[in-house]
Write an enzyme that holds these catalytic residues in place. Structure first.
Site, short mmCIF file in Angstrom:
data_model
loop_
_atom_site.label_atom_id
_atom_site.label_comp_id
_atom_site.label_asym_id
_atom_site.label_seq_id
_atom_site.Cartn_x
_atom_site.Cartn_y
_atom_site.Cartn_z
N SER A 98 0.73 -1.03 0.01
CA SER A 98 -0.54 0.00 -0.30
C SER A 98 0.94 0.92 0.36
CB SER A 98 -1.00 0.36 1.35
OG SER A 98 -2.02 0.57 0.61
N ASP A 242 -2.51 6.48 -3.64
CA ASP A 242 -1.46 5.00 -2.38
C ASP A 242 -1.10 4.75 -3.38
OD1 ASP A 242 -3.68 3.33 -2.20
OD2 ASP A 242 -3.32 3.54 -0.25
N ASP A 244 -0.99 1.13 -4.17
CA ASP A 244 -2.38 0.30 -4.04
C ASP A 244 -3.57 0.53 -4.59
OD1 ASP A 244 -2.81 0.06 -2.33
OD2 ASP A 244 -3.49 -1.94 -1.85
N ASP A 246 -6.21 1.86 -2.97
CA ASP A 246 -7.65 1.92 -2.76
C ASP A 246 -7.82 2.57 -1.93
OD1 ASP A 246 -5.84 1.70 -0.87
OD2 ASP A 246 -6.22 -0.12 0.21
#
Length: 449
Positions: A98, A242, A244, A246
Site C-alpha cells: 500500500s 496510494d 495499490d 485502494d
C-alpha cells in the site's frame, strides 16, 4: 492474538520474515488448504521490485496446497476484489504494501465474495501457516522460482476499467483539466486508460514506476504535490492515489488538499439529496475530525465511528445498514457499487458529484470547518499494551481531563507499521500541541527506537 495479519493483511520488509521465501511459500500452502479442494485464486501486485519473486513463492505454495492460480499482473487492490467476485474465484490475493516504502511488501487476501477476510478467518490461516512451517521437510527452491509465475491475463485489466465506467454511468470531465498522481504504483497501469475515456484534459503524473519509486515523494502520502500541480497548471481538481490505489485524496480548484472527511461530506449530501443515504447515516472512524461530525449534524446526517481500518468501517456499515462510510485517509466505501475501498472509483464518484451539482469541489465542501488536529507517529520497537505503561497512561489522562469538553484524544498502534499514532483534536492549538508532544514523548521514552 495476531502474529502475522495486521489491519490490512501481512506486511513487512521484503526478504525478512514473514516476507521471506519460506514463510511466503507457507502462506500459499496454508491458504490453499483453508480454501479446500479445487480452490482457485486470482493474483495481482503493485510495482515494487520484490513483487515478482513474492508472487512466485506464493504461487508455488498455493499450487503445492492444490490451488490453481491466475494472474492479473500489475493491477490495483480493488481490481482483484472485483475479479474474485465476478469470476467466482475462491480467493483474490494482492502483493502490495500500500502506502509503505518500496523496501516493504505485503499479502492481502479477499474472499470469493470480494470482501476482506474477517479477523477470525485470518487467525485460522495464521494457525495453518504455523502448522505448515513446523512440517518436516518443508522447503522451497531458491532457483527457478520465476517459472512459477502464471501468465498474465491482460483482459482482466480491461474488465476492471469497464466495470469502473459502468459503475458511474454518464461520467464526464465537462472539458475540465484534472491532474492525476499515480504514486508510481498500481494506478499507473490503470488510471491513464480509465481517464482517457472521459471528455477533458488529463495530466498524468508519477506514472513511471521503476520498482523503487513507489510512494516516493508522491501519491496519497504527499497530497500537497498534486495540490501544487493543480495550482501551477490551473486545473479544476487533482486526484492522488496510494501504492495499490485502494484510496484517494484530492485537491480542489484552489490547490487545497481535500481529505477523506471532506469527500464523505460531499458524497453524503449528494446521496441524501437523491434519497439514497440509508438511514441518513455515515460510518467514519475514530480519526475523523469533529468538524465533520458538526457538518453532518447541520445537514441532518448521523455519524458513527468505527475502529481505524476500512474492513472495520465496512463491518459497521453492514451492521448498521449504512450506504456510505470511509476514513480520513481516503478509503471511501460505496457498498452499492463495490465491496471494498477503491481510489479510482472514488475519483469517478467525486467527479460525478461535481458534474451533476454544477459546483466546484471547493464550493461543495466550503462549510467544513475542521478542529485543529495533530497526528504524531512514534517509531516503536514493540507493541505492548499502552495501558501497561504508567507514564503513558498518566499523560493520556491529563490530556483527556483538560480536553474533556473541547477535544478528543486517540492513541493507537498502527496496524501496518511499527508505529504508535498520537492523534489529538482541540479548540486550543496550544493545548493540542502540548498534550500530543507529552504523550508522544512518554511513548518514546518507554518504547522508542
Amino acid at each position: 492474538m495476531r502474529k502475522l495479519f495486521g489491519t490490512d493483511g501481512i506486511r513487512g520488509v521484503a526478504g525478512v520474515a514473514p516476507l521471506d521465501r519460506r514463510t511466503v511459500f507457507a502462506v500459499g500452502v496454508a491458504l490453499a488448504r483453508k480454501l479446500g479442494a479445487g480452490a482457485t485464486s486470482v493474483m495481482g501486485m503493485d510495482t515494487r521490485e520484490s513483487g515478482p519473486w513474492i508472487a512466485a513463492a506464493l504461487t508455488a505454495g498455493l499450487r503445492e496446497g492444490g490451488a490453481r492460480v491466475e494472474s492479473a499482473g500489475v493491477i490495483t487492490t480493488p481490481a482483484i476484489a472485483f475479479l474474485a467476485r465476478k469470476h467466482g474465484f475462491s480467493a483474490g490475493v494482492v502483493i502490495s504494501a500500500s502506502h509503505n516504502p518500496w523496501q516493504d511488501n505485503g499479502i492481502k487476501v479477499f474472499g470469493g465474495d470480494g470482501y476482506k477476510l474477517p479477523d477470525e478467518v485470518e487467525l485460522g490461516i495464521e494457525a495453518e501457516i504455523e502448522a505448515v512451517l513446523e512440517e518436516q521437510g518443508l522447503g522451497i527452491r531458491e532457483q527457478g522460482l520465476e517459472d512459477e509465475l502464471p501468465e498474465v491475463n491482460d483482459g482482466y485489466r480491461a474488465e476492471y476499467v469497464k466495470f469502473l465506467l459502468e459503475a458511474v454511468p454518464g461520467i464526464s470531465l465537462d472539458n475540465r483539466c484534472v491532474v492525476i498522481d499515480c504514486a508510481n504504483g498500481a494506478a499507473s497501469a490503470v488510471a491513464p486508460q480509465l481517464f482517457a475515456e472521459l471528455k477533458g484534459t488529463v495530466e498524468v503524473t508519477h506514472a513511471s514506476p521503476d520498482g523503487r519509486n513507489i510512494n516516493l515523494n508522491c501519491g496519497a502520502l504527499h497530497p500537497e504535490i498534486v495540490a501544487a500541480e493543480v495550482k501551477v497548471r490551473g486545473a479544476s481538481m487533482g486526484f492522488t492515489f496510494d501504492g495499490d490505489a485502494d484510496r484517494a485524496l484530492f485537491a480542489d480548484e484552489f490547490g487545497n488538499v481535500v481529505n477523506g472527511d471532506a469527500v464523505m461530506l460531499a458524497c453524503a449530501r449528494d446521496l441524501a439529496a437523491r434519497g439514497e443515504l440509508a438511514g441518513d447515516l455515515v460510518v467514519a472512524t475514530t480519526m475523523s475530525n469533529m468538524g465533520l461530525e458538526a457538518a453532518f449534524k447541520r445537514s441532518g446526517i448521523k455519524m458513527l465511528r468505527a475502529p481505524v481500518g476500512d474492513k472495520y468501517v465496512l463491518e459497521e456499515m453492514r451492521k448498521s445498514g449504512a450506504s456510505l462510510g470511509g476514513e480520513q485517509s481516503g478509503h471511501i466505501l460505496f457498498p452499492a457499487r463495490a465491496t471494498t475501498g477503491d481510489g479510482l472509483l472514488t475519483a469517478l464518484v467525486v467527479l460525478d458529484v461535481v458534474h451533476r451539482s454544477g459546483k466546484t469541489l471547493g464550493e461543495l465542501i466550503a462549510d467544513l470547518k475542521n478542529f485543529p488536529q495533530v497526528i504524531l507517529n512514534v517509531k516503536v520497537r514493540e507493541k505492548v499494551p499502552l495501558d501497561s505503561l504508567p507514564a503513558v497512561v498518566a499523560a493520556i489522562a491529563e490530556a483527556e481531563e483538560e480536553l474533556r469538553d473541547s477535544g478528543r484524544v486517540v492513541i493507537r498502534y498502527s496496524g501496518t507499521e511499527a508505529l504508535a499514532r498520537v492523534m489529538i483534536e482541540a479548540e486550543s492549538h496550544e493545548a493540542m500541541t502540548r498534550h500530543a508532544e507529552a504523550i508522544a514523548g512518554a511513548i518514546r521514552a518507554e518504547l522508542g527506537i
